[in-house]
Design a protein around this motif. Structure first.
Motif, short mmCIF file in Angstrom:
data_model
loop_
_atom_site.label_atom_id
_atom_site.label_comp_id
_atom_site.label_asym_id
_atom_site.label_seq_id
_atom_site.Cartn_x
_atom_site.Cartn_y
_atom_site.Cartn_z
N LEU A 17 -1.52 2.69 6.87
CA LEU A 17 -2.90 2.88 6.41
C LEU A 17 -3.70 1.58 6.48
O LEU A 17 -4.08 1.00 5.46
CB LEU A 17 -2.95 3.47 4.99
CG LEU A 17 -2.42 4.90 4.85
CD1 LEU A 17 -2.53 5.35 3.40
CD2 LEU A 17 -3.17 5.87 5.75
N PRO A 18 -3.97 1.08 7.69
CA PRO A 18 -4.72 -0.17 7.86
C PRO A 18 -6.16 -0.02 7.40
O PRO A 18 -6.74 1.05 7.52
CB PRO A 18 -4.64 -0.43 9.37
CG PRO A 18 -4.50 0.93 9.97
CD PRO A 18 -3.66 1.71 9.00
N ASN A 34 -2.91 -3.56 5.16
CA ASN A 34 -2.37 -2.20 5.09
C ASN A 34 -2.48 -1.73 3.65
O ASN A 34 -1.82 -2.29 2.77
CB ASN A 34 -0.91 -2.18 5.53
CG ASN A 34 -0.74 -2.54 7.00
OD1 ASN A 34 -1.30 -1.90 7.87
ND2 ASN A 34 0.05 -3.58 7.27
N MET A 35 -3.31 -0.72 3.42
CA MET A 35 -3.47 -0.21 2.05
C MET A 35 -2.17 0.35 1.50
O MET A 35 -1.91 0.28 0.30
CB MET A 35 -4.52 0.90 2.01
CG MET A 35 -5.95 0.42 1.97
SD MET A 35 -7.04 1.81 1.65
CE MET A 35 -6.52 2.30 0.01
N ASN A 41 2.10 1.21 -4.77
CA ASN A 41 1.98 -0.25 -4.84
C ASN A 41 2.74 -0.90 -3.68
O ASN A 41 3.62 -1.74 -3.88
CB ASN A 41 2.49 -0.77 -6.19
CG ASN A 41 2.21 -2.26 -6.40
OD1 ASN A 41 1.45 -2.87 -5.65
ND2 ASN A 41 2.82 -2.83 -7.43
N ASP A 42 2.40 -0.49 -2.45
CA ASP A 42 3.14 -0.98 -1.28
C ASP A 42 2.20 -1.52 -0.20
O ASP A 42 2.46 -1.37 0.99
CB ASP A 42 4.04 0.12 -0.71
CG ASP A 42 3.27 1.35 -0.25
OD1 ASP A 42 2.05 1.43 -0.52
OD2 ASP A 42 3.89 2.23 0.39
N GLY A 43 1.12 -2.17 -0.62
CA GLY A 43 0.21 -2.78 0.34
C GLY A 43 0.81 -4.03 0.96
O GLY A 43 1.76 -4.62 0.44
N PRO A 67 -4.66 -3.40 -0.51
CA PRO A 67 -5.65 -4.36 -0.02
C PRO A 67 -6.69 -3.71 0.89
O PRO A 67 -6.36 -2.84 1.70
CB PRO A 67 -4.80 -5.38 0.74
CG PRO A 67 -3.60 -4.61 1.18
CD PRO A 67 -3.33 -3.64 0.06
N LYS A 68 -7.92 -4.17 0.77
CA LYS A 68 -9.05 -3.59 1.51
C LYS A 68 -9.63 -4.64 2.46
O LYS A 68 -8.94 -5.14 3.31
CB LYS A 68 -10.08 -3.06 0.50
CG LYS A 68 -9.53 -2.00 -0.45
CD LYS A 68 -9.29 -0.67 0.24
CE LYS A 68 -10.60 0.02 0.53
NZ LYS A 68 -10.40 1.30 1.26
N GLN A 69 -10.93 -4.95 2.31
CA GLN A 69 -11.55 -5.89 3.24
C GLN A 69 -10.87 -7.26 3.16
O GLN A 69 -10.55 -7.74 2.07
CB GLN A 69 -13.05 -6.03 2.96
CG GLN A 69 -13.78 -6.87 4.02
CD GLN A 69 -15.27 -7.02 3.75
OE1 GLN A 69 -15.77 -6.66 2.69
NE2 GLN A 69 -15.99 -7.55 4.72
#
Length: 272
Positions: A17-18, A34-35, A41-43, A67-69
């Motif tokens: 999930l990038p 990668n979200m 809780n596996d970013g 994590p996002k931007q």
């Protein structure tokens, strides 16, 4: 791909999930978040060469939540990103070392269900050493906000107790990704909320903040990613309906570069 949509190719696949992406053209790297699956809780954060080769995980699964931007501050040699359900603004060295939390808006499962705490997009003003970030808020609740603080945590304070945070705008629909025009000192951001203020690209001066931001692009279908090309007076925007748009910085000359590409998130512009 080229900015007109031609020569499009997949360079990295099988990502978890990038979401956010940034390019270091001089060093020949791309970095992306990668979200993962937010409840797990596996970013993570990965790096590869611009052609997708030599792929490497630099922030391990679970070291960041969702994590996002992500942005690169080349001068300090740091990567910065927002961690949505982790309710944090984080950074590390470009090799993944020295992982730090700069801002923490909540902690634990109960807090993570409160979307007003979700940190999503961010930008850095190197002139005044300020960091800007968005907190999305619940869907279409008008509780989104953009805040700013010093990049460094004040002496004697922590990511949770720091007192230098100020609200840049609040009562926004759902602000997502941020980009700063460093030359003209203007902050741009996407908003994925409902019209008329949502599904838009907005901008505002960071030195002379107007009472209300200017809406420059409308009719997006949940706007997410944004990238600026200041020398050529243009922006590139993605939305969750799968379109990539280009427009001048004032929103004129808008055109659809690609459509129906699935759920698009982060976007980066680079001259390589």
């Amino acid at each position: 791909m080229n900015t007109d949509g031609s020569d499009r190719k997949t360079i990295v696949s099988d990502c978890h999930l990038p979401d956010g992406i940034v390019v270091d053209a001089a060093a020949g790297y791309i970095y992306w978040t990668n979200m993962g699956i937010p409840s797990l809780n596996d970013g993570s954060v990965e790096r590869a060469d611009i052609d997708g080769k030599n792929r490497k995980t630099i922030v391990a699964l679970g070291s960041t939540h969702s994590p996002k931007q992500i942005i690169l501050d080349k001068k300090s040699g740091k990567l910065y990103w927002c961690d949505r359900e982790g309710m944090r603004v984080m950074r590390c060295n470009i090799d993944g070392s020295k992982l730090e939390t700069l801002i923490e808006t909540g902690r634990g499962e109960a807090d993570s269900r409160d979307a007003t705490r979700w940190c999503v997009g961010l930008a850095i003003d190197p002139k005044h050493q300020k960091i800007y970030w968005s907190q999305k808020g619940p869907d279409n609740a008008g509780l989104g906000r953009i805040s700013r603080a010093n990049v460094e945590i004040p002496a004697g304070q922590t990511a949770t107790t720091r007192t230098d945070i100020e609200i840049f705008y609040d009562a926004l629909p759902e602000p997502i990704d941020l980009e700063l025009d460093h030359k003209n000192r203007v902050l741009y951001w996407t908003d994925r909320g409902d019209p008329p203020r949502g599904n838009t690209v907005n901008r505002a001066s960071i030195d002379n903040r107007p009472a209300e931001p200017e809406i420059v692009v409308t009719h997006l279908m949940e706007g997410i990613g944004i990238a600026l090309d200041i020398p050529h007076d243009r922006m590139f925007v993605t939305d969750f309906a799968g379109s990539i748009f280009s427009a001048r910085l004032d929103g004129s000359s808008e055109r659809n570069v690609l459509e129906a590409q699935g759920n698009l998130t982060g976007i980066a512009y680079a001259e390589v």
